[in-house]
Structures are given as structure tokens and as C-alpha cells.
Design an enzyme around this catalytic site. Sequence first.
Site: not given
Ligand code: HAS
Ligand code: CU
Length: 563
Positions: A236, A240, A387-389, A450-451
Site C-alpha cells: 500500500h 504513495y 482504479h489503478f490505471h 481481473r488477471r
Molecule cells: Fe488504491 C488497490 C484504496 C489511491 C494504486 N490501488 C490499488 C491497487 C493499486 C492502487 C496499484 O482500500 C491494486 C493493487 C493490486 O494489484 O491488488 N487507493 C485507495 C484509496 C486511495 C487510493 C482510499 N491507489 C491510490 C493511488 C494509487 C493507487 C494514489 C497509485 C498511485 N486501492 C485502495 C484499496 C485497494 C486499492 C482499498 C484494494 C482493492 C482490492 O480489493 O484489491 C486514496 O489515496 C485516494 C485519494 C484521492 C483523492 C483525490 C484527490 C484529487 C486530487 C486532484 C486535484 C486536481 C487537480 C487538477 C490538481 C481524494 C488531489 C485541477 C485541474 C484543473 C483544470 C483545475
Molecule cells: Cu492500498
Amino acid sequence: MTLVDPELQTAAKPPYQLSPQERKFIGWHMIVAIAALFVGSLFGPLQAFEFSGLNLYQYIEPVFKSYYQGLTLHGVLNALVWTTFFIVGFTNLVVIKGLGRPLSHPKINLVGFWVMLIGLLMAAAPLLLNQATVLYTFYPPLKASWAFYLGLTLVVVGSWIEGVGFYLSMIAWRRDNKGVRSPFIAMAGVVNAAMWQIATLGIAIEILTMLLPWSLGLTDATDPQLARTYFWFTGHPLVYFWLLPAYISWYGMLPKQAGGKLFSDSLARLSFWMFLIVSVPVGFHHQFTDPGVPVVWKWIHAVLTYSVFFPSMLTAFTVIASLEYAARRRGGTGIIGWVRALPWNDPSVTSQLLAGILFMFGGVSGLTNASYNLNLVVHNTAWVPGHFHLTVATAVTMSFMGISYWLVPHITGKKLWNPKLAVAQAWVWFVGMIVFSNAMHMLGLLGAPRRTPLGEALYVPEEWEGHLLRVSIGGAILLVSLLMYVLVMLKTAIGPKADPADVPEVPIAESMRHPQLTPTWLDRFKPWLIVAGLLVVLSYGPQLVDQILNMDLNSPGTNFRPW
Ligand code: HAS
Ligand code: CU
């Protein structure tokens, strides 16, 4: 309006310029990273095409044996190698430029890089020979050649060694600059390295105590439950480790590129400290369906997952406020209309803005995953790669591509080749990913695993069919974008030297309030490191002790190769 005593305005001295050796050193990290992205990404579309029945694997079968070997190469090269080499190279740059002086012990970093490279080559051989077709999570009882495990260990150890180089540089700078706030980008780079060091203890123990002896034949069997727990201890926070360098750019660089300032130095630092303390103690949210983990621990980690959601919300607020300030300075108006005034003709900015937009949706699918009951519906379905893409393959990868649009010209002394094509590349990735990831999420909700090479399935429910086709179309669009990116990078790197005035500088954003006004507690490593350590012990200690005491080496793994 000045918000600070002019004596505090210490930033007036000319910025430190990287030496030719430093440029070359960072450049080598980039070469390995981009080469890995290129090769790894060629396998992505093969999987995507397979979904709609176009099996190109049969044509490359003499070399690559199966869908699973391709999937392993895709995951390892893109998720592990592209990211790690880019991040370590970029951290060299932010530490040097942030502190405004060379690394204190550059030889340490040189050794670290070589260890990483040797590890990569060692892991690559069994991967290519179909001796490590264990996917990027390498869960036992799938068993790889010992060279794969040792190679991965060396990549991690190399990144630790480079981390030591960053810590020593930061310590030396702080000794020489008592009472001065450490520059944000350098501090943030060091926080990420420290978080990584704590996080990777999990896989280090997994490989050294279980997988390596088992693959060398020193032990007969392994314990898949304990191995998974070790793996997700690292797995996990790994996400980050990928994300935080993008955040360094969004907070510390993008506001400058957009023509504005960082809205709040304090909030930027706070979000990094929060990541340091809550990135690790959430790993059981990947193990909600594991029978060996008691439900109370799943509950604790689910709650902590909501707290690691918070610093990303903080980031969305602070970065968008910085962008709005920049856009209004450029004449933008309206509640949303200011967005048009951002410099959309700058490929680096466009790539990062589009990365941020899709990350909002990645955050939503992350929260869905984190909710125990919903996870039971989507776990192990196509939803998860959907999700992870959006996260690693868009928020992170598009941000890194955006960074490389100024970084590669900066370190090579060239002009970016064809910036218009680079802007188009970002949009093509954005469109391709919307098509691809939306279809994957839908397939997941409809129960597609998946997979799995779904194109081989004898029976596919009718309602999957349109989505399977959209996965293939999305994959094809992403391939076009990837080729555009590699072309722009190559042509830039081999192009003629440019007039120094045309070479982009490293964009470092000023903050609206002088950093000296940021409270001291947001610039102190020790208390946060202690809290991070304590939280890890509390959230993992009892379960690790229990699982280790009850370790059952019952999974031989030998001859366990379904392909
Ligand atoms: Fe995740 C599974 C929960 C974030 C990557 N995640 C995965 C896997 C990967 C991955 C690779 O709770 C699969 C692993 C595997 O192979 O089995 N993930 C979360 C949660 C967050 C989260 C709560 N994940 C990420 C990030 C990743 C990533 C970041 C990669 C870099 N994830 C999970 C969970 C699983 C999971 C379970 C397990 C699922 C399962 O059952 O297998 C949070 O950190 C997300 C928080 C994000 C936000 C969005 C904030 C938005 C922002 C954008 C601002 C906009 C801007 C643009 C700057 C709250 C900051 C403005 C533009 C203008 C034009 C004005
Ligand atoms: Cu995770």
C-alpha cells in the site's frame, strides 16, 4: 503587500545550477525509467486486445509464453521500474535544487544507482525467460527463480542507499542553516524517501526470510498468508511512494509553471507529514477477503484508510487554489471560467492538469475499494485495474511525463521537440484512459475477474461485450499516446544543443506567505518519524506477532506453474 519582514527574504541569491555530472546522473535514471515504460507498455495493449478476442500473444509465443508472462512484464516494468527509477532521479533533482547545493555525499548515490541497476538486470533475466511469471505482486505459492527475488531486493536496497544520500544532504543543510525552514521540495523529497524506507521493511523481510530461501531450495514450503501480510505492509505505501513525487510537482512546481504561487506552504507540508504517518498502517485494506486476518484488524485499517484519504483532499484544495490564483493573475474570470486562462499550450502543465482531473475519479474508486462492504463486490474484479490505471497510470504517469517535458530539456540543454505534439500526447492519453478505465470499472461491477484472459472464456455474458471492446479501443489509444511520448523524448534527447536562454529552468514555486512564517512543528522530522513508527507498531505489531507465531509452512509451490 508584504506578509513578512524583508530580512526573511533569503531567496534572492541566484539559483544553483546543476553540474554536468549531476545532469548526467539524473539523466541515467530517466533513461532506465523511460525505457522500462516503453517496453512495459507494449504489453498493455496486448492484454487489452485479448479482451475482445484478438490474441496477438500467439504471434510472439516463441519468445513470450503466455498472457501471464506479458502481464507480469507489464506490471513489473511499469508499476515498479518506471516509477522507482523516475522517482529516485527526480528526488536527486529536488534535493539538489531545493537545497541549492550539491549532495553532501554524491558517491553514496552513485553506489545506490548501480545497485538498483544490477538488481534490475538480475530480475529481468528470469522475467524474460518465463522463470518469474508471478505477476507484480509475486504472491506465493507462485514461485519465481531466486534471481528475480534477489534482483528486486537489490533494486529496493539501491533506493535505500540513495535515500541515505538524501538524508545526509538534508542533515548537513540543516546544520548550516539553523532556524531556516527547509525548502519545501527538498523536504518533501526526503519525507517520501523516509516513508519508503519504513514501508519496504515488509517486502525485505518477506523476501529474505521466506521467498529467497524457498526459491533456493533451503526451505520446503512457504506460508501464503504471512507472505501476503508482509507484501501489503509495503504494497500500500508503495502507491504513495509513486504519488508523492507528483504531489511535489503539483505543490512546488506547477503553480510557478501556471504563473502563480503556492497557496499554502503550511498545508503542503502538513499533507506530506500525514502521508508519512498514515501510509503504512492501512495495508489490510488489500486483504479484506483474507481468511487469516481477524475482522477487527480489517476494521482498524479501513478506518485508517479514510484518514489517508484526507491529505489528498487537502492537496486537491491547496493545488486548485494555487491554480485559481495563477489563472486570475492571467486574466481568468468566472467561477469555473478561470480554468481556461491556465497555460494549456504548455505540455508540462496540460499533462499535470489532466492527471489531476482523472485523479479525482481515481480517488472515488479508491474510497469505494476502502469501504469493506463495497470491496467485497469489487475485489479481484476488473474494477481494481480500472482504479489503478486512473491513479498510478494516470495521476502519477501523466505527471511524470509532464515533468519530463521540462526536465529532459533542462538536463540535456536542448529544446523540447515539437511541444504541440506533446500537448496532443497528453490529451490522447486522457481520452484513451477515460475509455479504458470506465470500461474496466463497468466490467468489474458486472463481475468480470481481473488477471484473466477474458478473450479465452468459452462463455461471456452479453452485457460484458461492449465494455470488452471499449477496453481494447482504450488500450489502442493509449498505445498511440505512449509512442508519441517516446518519440518526443527521443527527438528531444538527440536534438541539437539549444541556446541556454531557450532551455527551461527548474520551475520552483514561491509560496504566498514566506516559508519562515510556517510553524516550526511542520518542519521537524523527529516527532513525525516517532509517530510514524509508533503507529506502524500498533497497527501491525499484534497481527505480525500472531501470524509469525502461527506460521505454517504448508505451501510447497514446487511444480506449481499453471502456464
Ligand atoms: Fe488504491 C488497490 C484504496 C489511491 C494504486 N490501488 C490499488 C491497487 C493499486 C492502487 C496499484 O482500500 C491494486 C493493487 C493490486 O494489484 O491488488 N487507493 C485507495 C484509496 C486511495 C487510493 C482510499 N491507489 C491510490 C493511488 C494509487 C493507487 C494514489 C497509485 C498511485 N486501492 C485502495 C484499496 C485497494 C486499492 C482499498 C484494494 C482493492 C482490492 O480489493 O484489491 C486514496 O489515496 C485516494 C485519494 C484521492 C483523492 C483525490 C484527490 C484529487 C486530487 C486532484 C486535484 C486536481 C487537480 C487538477 C490538481 C481524494 C488531489 C485541477 C485541474 C484543473 C483544470 C483545475
Ligand atoms: Cu492500498
